[in-house]
Enzyme design. Structure first.
Site, PDB file in Angstrom:
ATOM      1  N   THR A  47     -13.181  30.972   2.565  1.00 55.57           N
ATOM      2  CA  THR A  47     -14.246  31.729   1.889  1.00 55.57           C
ATOM      3  C   THR A  47     -13.680  32.433   0.646  1.00 55.57           C
ATOM      4  OG1 THR A  47     -13.777  33.571   3.364  1.00 55.57           O
ATOM      5  CG2 THR A  47     -15.589  32.124   4.008  1.00 55.57           C
ATOM      6  N   ASP A  90     -14.036  18.537   1.249  1.00 58.80           N
ATOM      7  CA  ASP A  90     -12.994  19.329   0.568  1.00 58.80           C
ATOM      8  C   ASP A  90     -12.034  19.910   1.616  1.00 58.80           C
ATOM      9  OD1 ASP A  90     -11.781  20.335  -1.713  1.00 58.80           O
ATOM     10  OD2 ASP A  90     -12.888  22.218  -1.663  1.00 58.80           O
ATOM     11  N   GLU A  91     -10.805  20.222   1.213  1.00 61.62           N
ATOM     12  CA  GLU A  91      -9.786  20.790   2.101  1.00 61.62           C
ATOM     13  C   GLU A  91      -9.589  19.916   3.351  1.00 61.62           C
ATOM     14  OE1 GLU A  91      -8.041  23.160   0.946  1.00 61.62           O
ATOM     15  OE2 GLU A  91      -9.347  24.102  -0.548  1.00 61.62           O
ATOM     16  N   GLN A  93      -7.201  18.536   4.716  1.00 59.26           N
ATOM     17  CA  GLN A  93      -6.026  18.760   5.577  1.00 59.26           C
ATOM     18  C   GLN A  93      -6.311  19.661   6.772  1.00 59.26           C
ATOM     19  OE1 GLN A  93      -6.180  19.885   2.382  1.00 59.26           O
ATOM     20  NE2 GLN A  93      -6.083  22.112   2.522  1.00 59.26           N
ATOM     21  N   CYS A 148       7.385  26.106 -15.781  1.00 61.43           N
ATOM     22  CA  CYS A 148       8.354  25.616 -16.777  1.00 61.43           C
ATOM     23  C   CYS A 148       7.744  24.578 -17.709  1.00 61.43           C
ATOM     24  CB  CYS A 148       9.575  25.019 -16.062  1.00 61.43           C
ATOM     25  SG  CYS A 148       9.237  23.414 -15.317  1.00 61.43           S
TER      26      CYS A 148
HETATM   27  C1  LIG Z   1       0.476  24.540   0.741  1.00 66.03           C
HETATM   28  C2  LIG Z   1      -0.423  25.119   1.780  1.00 66.03           C
HETATM   29  C3  LIG Z   1      -1.661  25.618   1.427  1.00 66.03           C
HETATM   30  N1  LIG Z   1      -2.470  26.141   2.379  1.00 66.03           N
HETATM   31  C4  LIG Z   1      -3.799  26.639   2.010  1.00 66.03           C
HETATM   32  C5  LIG Z   1      -3.903  27.525   0.807  1.00 66.03           C
HETATM   33  C6  LIG Z   1      -5.297  27.264   0.298  1.00 66.03           C
HETATM   34  O1  LIG Z   1      -6.188  28.105   1.028  1.00 66.03           O
HETATM   35  C7  LIG Z   1      -5.540  25.818   0.686  1.00 66.03           C
HETATM   36  C8  LIG Z   1      -5.362  24.831  -0.440  1.00 66.03           C
HETATM   37  O2  LIG Z   1      -6.362  25.012  -1.387  1.00 66.03           O
HETATM   38  P1  LIG Z   1      -6.437  24.203  -2.776  1.00 66.03           P
HETATM   39  O3  LIG Z   1      -7.898  23.897  -2.917  1.00 66.03           O
HETATM   40  O4  LIG Z   1      -5.604  22.955  -2.655  1.00 66.03           O
HETATM   41  O5  LIG Z   1      -5.937  25.106  -3.819  1.00 66.03           O
HETATM   42  O6  LIG Z   1      -4.595  25.520   1.689  1.00 66.03           O
HETATM   43  C9  LIG Z   1      -2.082  26.170   3.702  1.00 66.03           C
HETATM   44  O7  LIG Z   1      -2.833  26.653   4.572  1.00 66.03           O
HETATM   45  N2  LIG Z   1      -0.862  25.685   4.053  1.00 66.03           N
HETATM   46  C10 LIG Z   1      -0.017  25.149   3.140  1.00 66.03           C
HETATM   47  O8  LIG Z   1       1.114  24.708   3.532  1.00 66.03           O
END
Ligand SMILES: Cc1cn([C@H]2C[C@H](O)[C@@H](COP(=O)(O)O)O2)c(=O)[nH]c1=O
Ligand SMILES: Nc1ncnc2c1ncn2[C@@H]1O[C@H](COP(=O)(O)OP(=O)(O)O)[C@@H](O)[C@H]1O
Length: 235
Positions: A47, A90-91, A93, A148
């Site tokens: 959120t 989205d997201e 993972q 960088c």
């Molecule tokens: C590397 C990494 C990221 N996260 C979390 C941090 C953010 O809330 C999302 C990624 O959002 P974005 O749309 O790609 O900017 O993931 C995490 O929980 N664990 C990790 O290792």
């Protein structure tokens, strides 16, 4: 002649800030222009910029048809609706049922678009993204901009927290090129020691995977090789 739509999976991946959500919204917008019926799926616990809509770091937001879920199964009704052609997630993972759901959607002849991180903060794989990757029709790997000026391929976590999921933005994370990632990690874990043994070992393992000959490995401390070592190593 009319062709029935085929299932298709596109994975948009990269580190944080690389434009994954921007690309997801762009691809979704194109499908809408083509007259396809689309749903967008947002990870409910994220959120950061909006409670209900998908949002980029520069605050561009999805406008309509966004549904929220902690697990994709919760929104199977909406995603597998016969009327829906395109599902954009989205997201990716964070969904424990991502890979299996994408396979099912693809078999149901949906066009599936997923935005997901390429790696965790410690450069380990997110399991569901690793499972999805070999099943994708298309993979786009985006890069962010490192401080960088190089292309950033990793995400450094500024805190010592080790849990896989830690929602956050610039206050917790930074996009880095390989060299700046090593520096940031070693400064955090070893104080003054910029290139500790573990980082050197990691670098050499990567070099081996990339088939860089051991003799041609550069020094990691940035100092020039002595003329004798340089000539022995063929530099
Ligand atoms: C590397 C990494 C990221 N996260 C979390 C941090 C953010 O809330 C999302 C990624 O959002 P974005 O749309 O790609 O900017 O993931 C995490 O929980 N664990 C990790 O290792
Ligand atoms: N280091 C960075 N590199 C590239 N873009 C950045 C960076 N920091 C902030 N941004 C902003 O982030 C936007 C991309 O946001 P977003 O699509 O949400 O990325 P992601 O979903 O990959 O985290 C860029 O358009 C830019 O305005």
């Amino acid at each position: 002649m009319y062709h029935e739509q085929r299932g298709h999976i596109t994975l948009v991946t990269g580190p944080m800030f690389s434009g994954k959500t921007t690309e997801l919204l762009r691809l979704h917008g194109r499908q809408q222009l083509a007259g396809k019926r689309c749903v967008l799926v947002k990870y409910a616990k994220d959120t950061r910029y909006d409670e209900n809509l998908i949002a980029t770091h520069d605050k561009h937001k999805s406008l309509s048809n966004t549904i929220k879920a902690n697990e994709l199964q919760e929104v199977y009704g909406e995603m597998f609706d016969e009327a829906v052609d395109v599902v954009a997630i989205d997201e990716g993972q964070f969904f424990s049922d991502l890979a299996d759901t994408c396979e099912r959607l693809m078999r149901a002849r949906k066009i599936v678009i997923v935005a997901a991180l390429n790696a965790r903060f410690d450069r380990k794989a997110f399991e569901q993204v690793a499972l999805l990757q070999p099943n994708a029709n298309e993979i786009t790997l985006l890069t962010a901009v490192c401080d960088c000026g190089e292309n950033a391929i990793f995400t450094h976590r500024k805190s010592a927290a080790t849990e896989e999921e830690l929602i956050g933005g610039k206050e917790v994370y930074k996009a880095c090129c390989r060299e700046c990632y090593y520096k940031a990690e070693s400064e955090m874990h070893d104080g003054e020691n910029i290139y500790p043994k573990k980082m050197v070992d990691d670098f050499f393992m990567t070099s081996t995977r990339l088939h860089i000959s051991p003799e041609k490995k550069p020094r990691l401390d940035g100092r020039p090789l002595s003329p004798r070592t340089a000539s022995k190593n063929g530099h």
